[in-house]
Scaffold this motif. Sequence first.
Motif, PDB file in Angstrom:
ATOM      1  N   ALA A 106       0.666  -1.252   0.142  1.00 50.05           N
ATOM      2  CA  ALA A 106      -0.190   0.094   0.088  1.00 50.05           C
ATOM      3  C   ALA A 106       0.867   1.057  -0.159  1.00 50.05           C
ATOM      4  O   ALA A 106       1.945   1.061   0.128  1.00 50.05           O
ATOM      5  CB  ALA A 106      -0.956  -0.100   1.312  1.00 50.05           C
ATOM      6  N   GLY A 107       0.257   2.366  -0.108  1.00 53.60           N
ATOM      7  CA  GLY A 107       0.861   3.873  -0.161  1.00 53.60           C
ATOM      8  C   GLY A 107       0.601   4.264   1.353  1.00 53.60           C
ATOM      9  O   GLY A 107      -0.312   4.221   1.964  1.00 53.60           O
ATOM     10  N   GLY A 108       1.855   4.665   1.970  1.00 54.02           N
ATOM     11  CA  GLY A 108       1.562   5.554   3.350  1.00 54.02           C
ATOM     12  C   GLY A 108       1.047   6.965   2.985  1.00 54.02           C
ATOM     13  O   GLY A 108       1.179   7.717   2.342  1.00 54.02           O
ATOM     14  N   GLY A 220      -7.920   2.917   6.990  1.00 59.12           N
ATOM     15  CA  GLY A 220      -7.412   2.772   5.834  1.00 59.12           C
ATOM     16  C   GLY A 220      -8.259   3.325   4.654  1.00 59.12           C
ATOM     17  O   GLY A 220      -9.660   3.062   4.959  1.00 59.12           O
ATOM     18  N   VAL A 221      -7.930   3.721   3.573  1.00 60.08           N
ATOM     19  CA  VAL A 221      -8.835   4.215   2.571  1.00 60.08           C
ATOM     20  C   VAL A 221      -8.393   3.596   1.168  1.00 60.08           C
ATOM     21  O   VAL A 221      -7.230   3.232   0.714  1.00 60.08           O
ATOM     22  CB  VAL A 221      -8.873   5.800   2.315  1.00 60.08           C
ATOM     23  CG1 VAL A 221      -9.311   6.348   3.680  1.00 60.08           C
ATOM     24  CG2 VAL A 221      -7.439   6.295   1.972  1.00 60.08           C
ATOM     25  N   SER A 222      -9.359   3.206   0.473  1.00 60.20           N
ATOM     26  CA  SER A 222      -9.385   2.461  -0.840  1.00 60.20           C
ATOM     27  C   SER A 222      -9.931   3.216  -2.042  1.00 60.20           C
ATOM     28  O   SER A 222     -11.181   3.858  -1.748  1.00 60.20           O
ATOM     29  CB  SER A 222      -9.758   1.164  -0.987  1.00 60.20           C
ATOM     30  OG  SER A 222      -9.108   0.594   0.225  1.00 60.20           O
ATOM     31  N   ALA A 223      -9.435   3.260  -3.192  1.00 58.41           N
ATOM     32  CA  ALA A 223     -10.466   3.802  -4.242  1.00 58.41           C
ATOM     33  C   ALA A 223      -9.295   3.282  -5.858  1.00 58.41           C
ATOM     34  O   ALA A 223      -8.564   2.671  -5.597  1.00 58.41           O
ATOM     35  CB  ALA A 223     -10.283   5.060  -4.538  1.00 58.41           C
ATOM     36  N   LEU A 245      -3.169   3.755   2.037  1.00 62.71           N
ATOM     37  CA  LEU A 245      -4.312   3.930   0.989  1.00 62.71           C
ATOM     38  C   LEU A 245      -3.988   2.576   0.008  1.00 62.71           C
ATOM     39  O   LEU A 245      -2.684   2.295  -0.150  1.00 62.71           O
ATOM     40  CB  LEU A 245      -4.468   5.164   0.272  1.00 62.71           C
ATOM     41  CG  LEU A 245      -3.216   5.902  -0.498  1.00 62.71           C
ATOM     42  CD1 LEU A 245      -2.890   5.056  -1.740  1.00 62.71           C
ATOM     43  CD2 LEU A 245      -3.617   7.320  -0.695  1.00 62.71           C
ATOM     44  N   ASP A 246      -4.951   2.109  -0.778  1.00 71.73           N
ATOM     45  CA  ASP A 246      -4.686   1.149  -1.438  1.00 71.73           C
ATOM     46  C   ASP A 246      -5.701   1.208  -2.415  1.00 71.73           C
ATOM     47  O   ASP A 246      -6.854   2.121  -2.394  1.00 71.73           O
ATOM     48  CB  ASP A 246      -4.466  -0.290  -0.983  1.00 71.73           C
ATOM     49  CG  ASP A 246      -5.693  -0.886  -0.139  1.00 71.73           C
ATOM     50  OD1 ASP A 246      -6.861  -0.371  -0.655  1.00 71.73           O
ATOM     51  OD2 ASP A 246      -5.263  -1.614   0.860  1.00 71.73           O
TER      52      ASP A 246
END
Length: 306
Positions: A106-108, A220-223, A245-246
């Motif tokens: 994921a990205g921090g 955590g967030v996703s899109a 985020l991922d």
Amino acid sequence: MGAAACTPAAPVASMSPPPPHASTMFDDVPRTVVMTAFGPEWDALAPAIADGREYRDNGLTFLAGTLEGKPVVLVQSGVSMVNAAMNTQLVLDRFNVKRIVFSGIAGGVDPTLSIGDVIVARDWAQYLEVSFARETDGGYVVPEATDPEAPRNWNMMFPRGVRLPNESTPSKRHYSFPVDPALYALAEQVAGRVALQRCTPGPQPACLPEDPRIVTGGTGVSAGVFADNAEWRDYLHDAWGARVLDMESAAVAQVAYANEVPVIVFRSLSDLAGGDAGENRMIAFMALASVNSADVVRAFVAALPD
């Protein structure tokens, strides 16, 4: 628990695909789904699956066996939200699933975190479930009333959440979906037991300046977006309380909620989503982050009750 501790897998038996749209389950053994998004994450876990048997459906491979002595099925969600939702439901339809454990990179987003760290968030949100507001002389006007519980907007983009019921709860608007509390509590216990990798393998390793950590808590967030923008990263941290985020986890959490299946997500940072000092470093640290997440997941699966 390092990658070198992996036990070689037993030979894999392959099963013929079922007829198109078959509704039967592949087996009725209660299993933990161990899910990854794509190849490098799969490669960090597949060698540790013992007594593996492959099943195939809808172009997807399911590797059923044991991990740390526990019955599991390893599967790839595919990259991005629709793939993740579709394939999470598919594995739920084909196996007797006790819980879902996601392992990936994921990205921090939280500026206190570093590449290689493994994050276990308490909940997962879809940050692009939004209304695009109309811009007028008086400011932005949204097509529906603004929910006071919603995270603040980014210019014309106003978070609106998603409405969803399950068997126990009537339809309501969700801005995030929580991970399972019991699984989260177990993850907190396991967090102090795993030593993470600091250097990539090979004759010329790339090493992180500090030892990575396992960090629990936060959102955590996703899109369906590969996010690599410092300003957007700051917005997600400030407005959503996001740490990571991922492109899949919130979709998996939503499908788990709809099916009332416990879920937890482990994500290791391969990059800083635009917060890196120079270029994005996902390619350089993708394998290391995949292994770090996999090592924590292996320790977590080992700690699960029989």
